[in-house]
Design an enzyme around this catalytic site. Sequence first.
Site, PDB file in Angstrom:
ATOM      1  N   LYS A  17      -0.618  -4.355  -3.411  1.00  0.00           N
ATOM      2  CA  LYS A  17      -1.892  -3.740  -3.021  1.00  0.00           C
ATOM      3  C   LYS A  17      -1.964  -2.330  -3.605  1.00  0.00           C
ATOM      4  CE  LYS A  17      -4.595  -2.204   0.972  1.00  0.00           C
ATOM      5  NZ  LYS A  17      -4.568  -0.767   0.625  1.00  0.00           N
TER       6      LYS A  17
ATOM      7  N   SER B  82       0.811  -1.210   0.000  1.00  0.00           N
ATOM      8  CA  SER B  82       0.000   0.000   0.000  1.00  0.00           C
ATOM      9  C   SER B  82       0.852   1.271   0.000  1.00  0.00           C
ATOM     10  CB  SER B  82      -0.957  -0.039   1.191  1.00  0.00           C
ATOM     11  OG  SER B  82      -1.985   0.908   1.048  1.00  0.00           O
TER      12      SER B  82
ATOM     13  N   ASP C  37      10.018   5.681 -10.261  1.00  0.00           N
ATOM     14  CA  ASP C  37       9.601   6.384 -11.477  1.00  0.00           C
ATOM     15  C   ASP C  37      10.381   7.679 -11.686  1.00  0.00           C
ATOM     16  OD1 ASP C  37       7.803   4.390 -11.970  1.00  0.00           O
ATOM     17  OD2 ASP C  37       6.059   5.471 -11.222  1.00  0.00           O
TER      18      ASP C  37
END
Length: 703
Positions: free
Chosen positions: A491, A466, A477
């Site tokens: 998740k 999460s 990224d």
Amino acid sequence: MRTKFGLLLVFLAFVSSAQALEAGSPPPLAPEEEQAKAAHLSAQVLTYYHYKKVPLDDALSEKIMNRYIELLDPERFFFLQSDIDQFMTNRDKIDDAIFSDDLSIPFAIFNVYEQRYVERLTYARELLKTGFDFSKNEEFTLIRDKEPWPKTTAESQDLWRKRVKNDWLRLKLAGTPEATIRETLGKRYGNSLARAYKYKSDDVFQTFMTAYTNSIEPHTDYLGVAAASDFDISMKLSLVGIGAVLQERDEYTTIRELVPGGPAQLSGQLAVGDRIVGVAQGKDGTLVDVVGTRVNEVVKLIRGEKDTVVRLDILPSDAGLDGKHRLVTLVRDNISLDKQAAKKSVQIVKDGDISRKIGVISLPTFYEDFDARRRGDKDYRSASRDVAKLLAELEKEKVDGVVIDLRNNGGGSLPQAIELTGFFVGKGPVLQQRNGDGEIRVNGNKRATALWTGPLAVLINRGSASASEIFAAAIQDYGRGVIIGEPSFGKGTVQTVVDLDEEARNPKPEFGELKMTVAQFFRINGGTTQLRGVTPDIVLPGFSDEEKLGESSYDNALPWLQIKPANYKPLGDIKTVLPELQSRHDARAKTDKDFKDLVEDVNELDDLRNKRIISLNETERRAERERQVNRLKAREAADGKGSVSQADLVFQEDGLQANERSLSADIASEKALKDAKDVLLDETVHILSDAADLTKVKSAKNN
């Protein structure tokens, strides 16, 4: 008088428990009115506001039935096939029952479960009287979740005969005398039987509602009043109490740990191992006997309002059952749960003649005291505030790189993950959210500059989920740091908490809360962590069982999707140095003895997990045990010391369950694991040191 009275309470408690065991099945449990209303209200909220809109109909009703039975008897040790056939006649009626405020179906099933539970454990105790023949070539199925249900009582008893035989053999292989084996297993099964008589309607309702909510989607949960309170405590890392970690051991609530600075520790009157036999409220309240009471109920009695008095009747750790009791008066206070707070350390990495200092920040959860923040408390507790302080300290210590250790961090506050990301990337998007209507919103932070712009690594494992995945994915990224470890949980959904009492305008807490999925989050590159998780740049071995842990282990997980990337600008390109980082890591992995031992342990543990069937022949089992012992002895001889790891706890098993060892042995084992060398963190620190070196070389070339 106190000694006699205390002994009488203990004696009566054990007599009461024994009488209950002799009386047959526990009394049937029945639903309460507010539980039926809470289920109905939950159905309305889930049907209209959940991200994955699933109507409560016959199809969902059948899924709820299957999941409820699975939660009660996951390894198929208790129910018979005839029980299941009977239950399934109502598989399409649960939906209508919920809307009619009728919970008789799940409670009827649970009452059968309790009956079977008592029958099976009573039979297990009877088997201890005769013993077993371990020269026979028999096998026991360890993992039974896919096995058929026993068809007859005789078939079930044979299954339990093998289960008890395996329990006995494990103790025998560890060198336990026969009389001690009988005593140990007798107490184990007796304690299990006693638990059957402690179930309450709240337990049944919580299990049923878990079956309902999880049938929609894995991360939607119902939280009863007590569970909601515990969730709140875990988020704000504080509670009001006495500062003691409690554990149930042989019908006693036992002090396992004293929180430094808490009322219990400051009083100087309590010690680890002391047993709480009575609790009283205020200076004059009546002592309530708690011997044989479930530990969560004892905790409720001990917690309370700040600055109020609680009195404890204590049987000291070194006293026998007839020992002298001690009455301890404590004033409740705020207790900070610092074990779950962010912590830092500094490690030195030597690379030839060069030494580098690497700072490590361990973050077990993304915590935030929501209530204090809403109140405008300037000193409210949060993960980002604590990490900011630690980063400032590490910068003063002039570290060459920072590792954020998110292993087994299951998530928490989404805003905290966003804020923490800003510490390393500055202003910009962090994730994208899509709600149930398909609307996409970009979430980011407005921090003008990053707190740390130096070399960065994020260490994750299968337990990182999460909010941890949001942070790790954003760092990846942006090309801001190197992600190291195992693939994460997977998740990629966002939950909100719905207070059912507020929805019903109910003035007192009765109906509990729903932790409900309302959105799916996506990476700023357009992908999602859902199902696939975050794939590390450098993969390290781990002890996680991917078949049982992770989003892919759920049968109704949301699928992996892709959307358009957000508008963001990468801050670096870690990919340019990854080949060299991987090469240096591989070279160390081939020569570092601790790392090689870790890989060996991981492979050995995987082999053990894949064994669904185990022999009950003593000669075969003893040969397998000796192989494991010789393997560890060879390792010890090679490096002149023993090895402590998660795998060793399996390989050197003593056949005992956690609460069957002495408290001192449990604590010593925990300390040994805590003090053991963290091979994965050590390698992560070396990888980041390499990254710092390669970044400097690259920068020098560019200049």
